[in-house]
Design an enzyme around this catalytic site. Structure first.
Site, PDB file in Angstrom:
ATOM      1  N   GLU A 276      -4.312 -11.906   2.954  1.00  0.00           N
ATOM      2  CA  GLU A 276      -4.913 -12.260   3.730  1.00  0.00           C
ATOM      3  C   GLU A 276      -5.494 -13.725   3.776  1.00  0.00           C
ATOM      4  O   GLU A 276      -6.594 -13.867   4.126  1.00  0.00           O
ATOM      5  CB  GLU A 276      -6.164 -11.333   3.446  1.00  0.00           C
ATOM      6  CG  GLU A 276      -7.035 -11.547   1.980  1.00  0.00           C
ATOM      7  CD  GLU A 276      -6.629 -10.525   0.576  1.00  0.00           C
ATOM      8  OE1 GLU A 276      -7.464 -10.581   0.354  1.00  0.00           O
ATOM      9  OE2 GLU A 276      -5.320 -10.075   0.693  1.00  0.00           O
ATOM     10  N   GLU A 310      -5.523  -6.806   6.884  1.00  0.00           N
ATOM     11  CA  GLU A 310      -5.167  -7.748   6.401  1.00  0.00           C
ATOM     12  C   GLU A 310      -6.696  -9.122   7.230  1.00  0.00           C
ATOM     13  O   GLU A 310      -7.286  -9.793   7.038  1.00  0.00           O
ATOM     14  CB  GLU A 310      -4.012  -8.555   6.432  1.00  0.00           C
ATOM     15  CG  GLU A 310      -2.976  -8.145   5.899  1.00  0.00           C
ATOM     16  CD  GLU A 310      -3.421  -7.432   4.629  1.00  0.00           C
ATOM     17  OE1 GLU A 310      -4.105  -8.585   3.745  1.00  0.00           O
ATOM     18  OE2 GLU A 310      -3.045  -6.724   3.906  1.00  0.00           O
TER      19      GLU A 310
END
Length: 881
Positions: A276, A310
Site C-alpha cells: 500500500e 490496498e
C-alpha cells in the site's frame, strides 16, 4: 548457533531522534548499478527537560538502520566524517556526538540485479521495484527505519530513457525532463509525512492505462495503472475495481483521497500480494491482470478485494499508521474488515461472509492451535516478517467486526470518524483505536474486550437451550471453556441470536426485532425469552458474530430446519458444516455405520440442490464438503492423520455416490451463465456446475470424461475450462494428460496461467502423484525464484493435497523440504512462509513428528540462514517435541 535477538513490546522506547524530511536521488546506471544520494534532516525528538524543569540525559549518538550498504560518502552538515566519527557494522550506521539538529548526506551503491530476496530495491524482468515493508528501506539507504518516524519525501529518479521510460515514486509529480546521454529524470514530492516502510520506487519499460475521475464528493483524481506491455490489455477490471473502491470509501466511510494522482504498478516477481505504499501501490500481477480467457471468477473476486484493500490503507495504515510493528493489526485487521465490507456491498453479502469464515477456519484456526500461535498483538518477535499472519489479518478483522456488531453501523462509523480526526498524521497503537471506539459511550472496548488482542487460542463455547412449559419461556445458556485460550480467562463474546420454529416462523423479541445481540462477558450466562413456543430452535452466532468454536446439541431435524428457514446465510451454511463434521467424526469412529448415518445428510443435500429460492452460489457453498484441514480443527490431539485422510475420502465418495443421480439430473437442466464475463450471478452458476463435475468425476465413467474433455476444449472462459480440468485431474488417464498438454501449449506465454497448470497438478492424489509432482519441480517451466510459481507448486501441495503431503512414509514432507531448501538463502521470506505448512504436524503422531523434525534439523544446519527462517524453524521444532 547464536540465540535470536528478541524484540519485545514491553521494551518499546520512542526514538531519541527523528527524521523530518528526505531528499533522495536515485541514479539508475545502464549497467544495473544504482547510486543513491540521500540528504535527510535529522532532529532530536527527546525532550531536554522533564516536567519539573530538570535537565534530562541526552543520547549523544544516533544509530541508523543500514543493512549491507556500500558507502561512497557520509557527510554531516557538508563535512565528510572521518573514521572516528562513525561506525558501521553492516547492520547499523552509528553517528557519534551529533548535534540536536543536523543534515546527513550519504551516497551508497546498490546492485538490484543481485537482490533475490525481493526486499529493498531489486530489478526483475528489467523493472526496478522496491518492497520496503516491513524493514526493506534500510537495504536502500541509511535512516531511522521504524514506523514511528514520519517524514516528507522528495525523490528524483534519473535513468536511461529507452530502457526506463517510466519513473515513479510517492506523491505528486514535481517535474520531469531530459538529461545528456539519452537519460531523463522525474521528480516526486509526497507532502504527507509517512514512515519509511511506505516509500516506493518503480522504473522500467511499462505500459500505462489512465482514467480521470470525479468522486461523489467532487474530488478530481488521475488514476494510472502500469504493467509490462504484453499484459496491459488485462487491466480493465483492476482499474474499475479501483474506481469502485474510491467511490465506496467516500460513500460508506466518508474518506476521500488526498493527492492528485493514484498509481498502481503490477510486477511479476513480488513476495506479497500487494503493498500500500502511499499513492504508489505495487501489486503482484496475480491481483491485477485478468480477462475472460485467462482469469477465473475466483481471480476476479480476489483482484477486487485486494485492489480495495490496498487503496483503503490510504487512511487506515498510511495517514494513520502504526507506532511499532506490534500494532500491525491496527492497520491490517481494520483494513481487511473494510475490504470484506467492500466486497459484501458490491457482491452478495451473506456469501461474502461465508467466504470470510471459510478462510478463517482454514488458515487462522489451525495457526491458533499450533506452534505458530500468537496473539493479534504479539508481545515479542525476532523477525517481524513472520507476523504477517492469518492471526494478525483475519482474526484481527474479526475483532473489528465485533466492534461493529456491538455498536451497530451508525455508532461504529462515528467511532471511525473520531479515530481518523484524532490521529491523522500520527503513528498510534491498537489501544488508541479501542479508545476512539469507546468514547461514544456505547461500550468500553479498553477493558475486558481488549483481551481479544492479547490472548492466544480460539475460545470454545457450549450452548444449551430449554423450554419451560409452565412459564412458556425459552432459555439459552452459554458457557466458555476458559482453558481453551492462553492466558485462561473469559473473553467478551457477541452472540447474534434468532429463534425459529421447525416450519420457519421467527420469534419476535420483546423489543420487536427478530434478532438480538447478546454479550457473554463471564464464564457463563443465561438469557430467557417469554411467551415462547415449545419447538423453538436457537440460531446461534448469526453472521459468525465471534471467531470461536461452538456447539449445541441440535438434532438432524433442527439442522434441516435451519438450512431451510434461517434468515441468516451464514447460519444456513453452518448447519451444513455441523452435519459434515458429524459425518466425518462418525467415519473415524464407526465407519461401518457410515452409509446409514449419511442418509439424513443426503436428504438435506438434495433438498438444498432443489431449493428454488437459493442462489447457485449459495447452493455450492452449502453442498461443498469442507476441506480436511478445516475438519481437523475440532479433533482432539494427537490426530491420526492416515485415518483422517481415509475418513475424509470415505465421506466424499459416499456422499458423491448418493448424490450422483441428483447431480446428473441437475446438469441436464442447470441454468446457463448468461455471459462468460465475471458477475455475481453467473459466477455462482459456474461454481455450482464445477462442484457437480468434480463430484461426478470421482467415478470412472468414460463417456463423462470424454464430455469433460470436450467442455475443456470448447470453454469460452477460464472458469469453465478450469472446472473441467480440475474434474479431469481426479483420475490419472489419457484425457487428463491431453488436457494438461493442451493447457500448457495454449498458455505458455502467460505466466499467471502457467501457475494454474502447476497448481492443478500439485493437487493430484492419484497413484504415482508424488513422482509426477517431483518431475514438475525440475520442469523447464518451474522457476523457484518466482514466488508465484513456487507457491503454485509447493504451497498448493502442502496446503491442499493432504494425501500426498502427509503420506505415512514421509515422502511428501521430504519433497517439500527439498524445495524449500532451494530458496532458503535466496528468498528467506518465502522459505519462512512455506515452512509454516509443517505446523499442523505438531498435532499428529510421533512417527510423522520424527520425520519432520529430521527435515527441519537439516534445514537449520544450513549456514547463513536468515533470522526469519531461524525463528520459524525454532518454533516448529519446539512444537514437534
Amino acid at each position: 548457533m547464536t540465540a535470536l535477538n528478541t524484540i519485545r513490546l514491553a521494551d518499546y522506547q520512542p526514538p531519541a531522534f527523528t527524521v523530518k524530511h528526505h531528499e533522495i536521488k536515485f541514479e539508475l546506471q545502464n549497467h544495473g548499478e544504482v547510486v543513491v544520494s540521500h540528504v535527510q534532516k535529522i532532529v532530536r525528538s527527546q525532550p531536554s527537560h522533564d516536567e519539573s524543569g530538570w535537565e534530562l540525559p541526552q543520547d549523544k549518538h544516533v544509530a541508523l538502520h543500514a543493512e549491507h550498504l556500500a558507502f561512497d560518502l557520509i557527510e554531516i552538515n557538508g563535512k565528510a566524517l572521518d573514521a572516528a566519527e562513525y561506525e558501521y557494522d553492516g547492520a547499523q550506521l552509528l553517528l557519534k556526538n551529533v548535534a540536536d539538529s543536523f543534515s546527513l548526506h550519504t551516497v551508497v551503491r546498490l546492485k538490484p540485479d543481485d537482490n533475490k530476496e525481493l526486499s529493498g530495491l531489486y530489478r526483475s524482468n528489467g523493472i526496478y521495484c522496491t518492497q520496503c515493508e516491513a524493514e526493506g528501506f534500510r537495504r536502500i539507504t541509511p535512516t531511522l527505519d521504524r514506523p514511528d518516524v514520519l517524514a516528507t519525501y522528495r525523490v528524483r529518479i534519473e535513468a536511461d530513457q529507452k530502457t526506463c521510460p517510466v519513473l515513479l515514486s510517492n506523491g505528486n509529480p514535481e517535474g520531469q525532463g531530459e538529461l545528456p546521454g539519452g537519460r531523463h529524470y522525474a521528480q516526486w514530492y509526497d507532502p504527507h509525512p509517512k514512515p519509511s516502510y511506505l516509500f516506493a520506487l518503480v522504473a522500467g519499460n511499462l505500459a500505462q492505462v489512465s482514467r480521470r475521475i470525479t468522486t461523489p464528493k467532487g474530488k478530481k483524481i488521475s488514476l494510472n495503472l502500469y504493467t509490462e506491455p504484453a499484459f496491459i490489455n488485462q487491466t480493465a477490471f483492476a482499474m474499475q475495481s479501483l474506481i469502485d473502491a474510491i467511490h465506496w470509501d467516500e460513500e460508506r466511510f466518508g474518506l476521500s483521497y488526498d493527492l492528485k494522482q493514484f498509481n498502481i504498478v503490477a510486477i511479476s516477481d513480488f513476495n506479497m500480494g500487494a503493498m500500500e505504499n502511499k499513492s504508489l501501490n505495487i501489486f503482484n500481477t496475480r491481483f491485477v491482470l485478468a480477462d475472460t480467457d485467462t482469469a477465473t471468477d475466483e481471480d476476479y473476486h480476489g483482484i477486487r478485494a485486494v485492489i480495495g484493500h490496498e487503496y483503503f490503507h490510504n487512511w487506515t495504515g498510511n495517514r494513520v499508521t502504526c507506532r511499532d510493528w506490534f500494532q500491525l493489526s491496527l492497520k491490517e485487521g481494520l483494513t481487511v474488515f473494510r475490504d470484506q465490507e467492500f466486497s459484501a456491498d458490491l457482491g452478495e453479502r451473506s456469501l461474502e461472509r461465508i467466504g470470510d469464515v471459510i478462510r478463517l477456519r482454514a488458515m487462522q484456526f489451525p495457526e491458533d492451535a499450533g506452534p505458530m500461535s500468537h496473539p493479534v498483538q504479539p508481545q515479542e518477535y525476532a523477525a517481524i516478517d513472520n507476523f504477517y499472519t492469518a492471526t494478525v489479518y483475519e482474526k484481527g478483522a474479526e475483532i473489528i467486526r465485533m466492534y461493529h456488531t456491538v455498536l451497530g453501523e451508525v455508532a461504529f462509523q462515528q467511532g471511525m470518524k473520531r479515530y481518523i480526526e484524532r490521529h491523522d498524521g500520527q503513528a498510534v497503537r491498537i489501544e488508541d483505536f479501542a479508545q476512539a471506539m469507546s468514547d461514544g459511550g456505547e461500550y468500553d472496548f479498553t477493558g475486558q474486550f481488549f483481551h481479544w488482542y492479547t490472548t492466544r487460542g480460539t475460545p470454545k463455547i457450549t450452548f444449551t437451550s430449554s423450554w419451560n412449559q409452565h412459564e412458556r419461556s425459552f432459555t439459552v445458556a452459554a458457557m466458555q471453556d476458559i482453558e481453551a485460550v492462553t492466558p485462561p480467562r473469559p473473553l467478551v463474546i457477541p452472540i447474534r441470536l434468532a429463534l425459529i420454529n421447525r416450519s420457519g416462523r421467527l420469534y419476535r423479541f420483546a423489543d420487536g426485532n427478530y434478532e438480538q445481540t447478546l454479550l457473554l462477558e463471564k464464564n457463563s450466562a443465561t438469557w430467557t425469552f417469554e411467551r415462547a413456543d415449545a419447538d423453538l430452535i436457537p440460531v446461534l452466532l448469526q453472521n459468525f458474530s465471534a471467531p470461536v468454536y461452538y456447539q449445541h446439541r441440535y438434532d438432524n431435524d433442527e439442522l434441516a430446519a435451519i438450512v431451510s428457514h434461517a434468515p441468516d446465510g451464514f447460519a444456513r451454511f453452518e448447519a451444513m458444516q455441523i452435519l459434515y463434521r458429524r459425518l466425518f467424526e462418525q467415519a473415524l469412529k464407526k465407519p461401518r455405520e457410515l452409509r446409514e448415518n449419511s442418509a439424513a445428510l443426503y436428504d438435506i443435500m438434495q433438498a438444498v440442490l432443489a431449493h428454488d429460492k437459493r442462489s447457485e452460489a449459495e447452493k455450492a457453498l452449502l453442498l461443498e464438503i469442507p476441506a480436511l484441514n478445516t475438519l481437523l480443527n475440532t479433533l482432539p490431539d494427537p490426530v491420526n492423520m492416515s485415518a483422517a485422510i481415509a475418513a475424509h475420502d470415505r465421506i466424499v465418495r459416499i456422499l458423491a455416490l448418493k448424490m450422483r443421480r441428483n447431480w446428473m439430473d441437475w446438469l441436464e437442466t442447470a441454468p446457463v451463465a448468461a455471459s462468460p464475463k465475471y458477475n455475481v450471478k453467473d459466477a455462482g452458476i459456474r461454481k455450482l456446475r464445477g462442484l457437480a463435475e468434480k463430484t461426478l468425476a470421482l467415478f470412472e465413467d468414460e463417456p463423462f470424461r470424454q464430455q469433460l474433455l470436450a467442455e475443456y476444449q470448447n470453454a469460452d472462459n477460464m472458469t469453465t475450462r478450469m472446472n473441467a480440468l480440475l474434474a479431469l485431474n481426479c483420475q490419472h488417464d489419457a484425457h487428463r494428460e491431453t488436457a494438461l498438454a493442451d493447457f500448457l501449449e495454449r498458455y505458455r506465454a502467460l505466466p499467471l496461467v502457467v501457475d494454474k497448470w502447476f497448481a492443478v497438478q500439485a493437487k493430484d492424489e492419484s497413484e504415482g502423484a508424488l513422482a509426477r509432482i517431483t518431475a514438475l519441480a525440475e520442469d523447464a517451466e518451474f522457476h523457484p525464484d518466482n514466488p508465484n510459481r513456487f507457491r503454485a507448486l509447493v504451497s498448493t501441495l502442502m496446503q491442499q493435497n493432504p494425501a500426498v503431503f502427509h503420506a505415512e512414509d514421509g515422502s511428501g514432507y521430504r519433497f517439500a523440504a527439498g524445495q524449500i531448501r532451494r530458496v532458503l538463502l535466496s528468498n528467506p521470506q518465502i522459505a519462512a512462509r512455506m515452512l509454516n505448512g509443517y505446523a499442523i504436524v505438531s498435532r499428529m503422531d510421533d512417527a510423522r513428528k520424527a520425520i519432520v523434525r529430521a527435515e527441519l534439523e537439516a534445514l537449520a544446519a544450513v549456514e547463513n540462514i536468515s533470522v526469519d527462517v531461524r525463528e520459524v524453524l525454532e518454533r516448529l521444532q519446539r512444537g514437534l517435541q
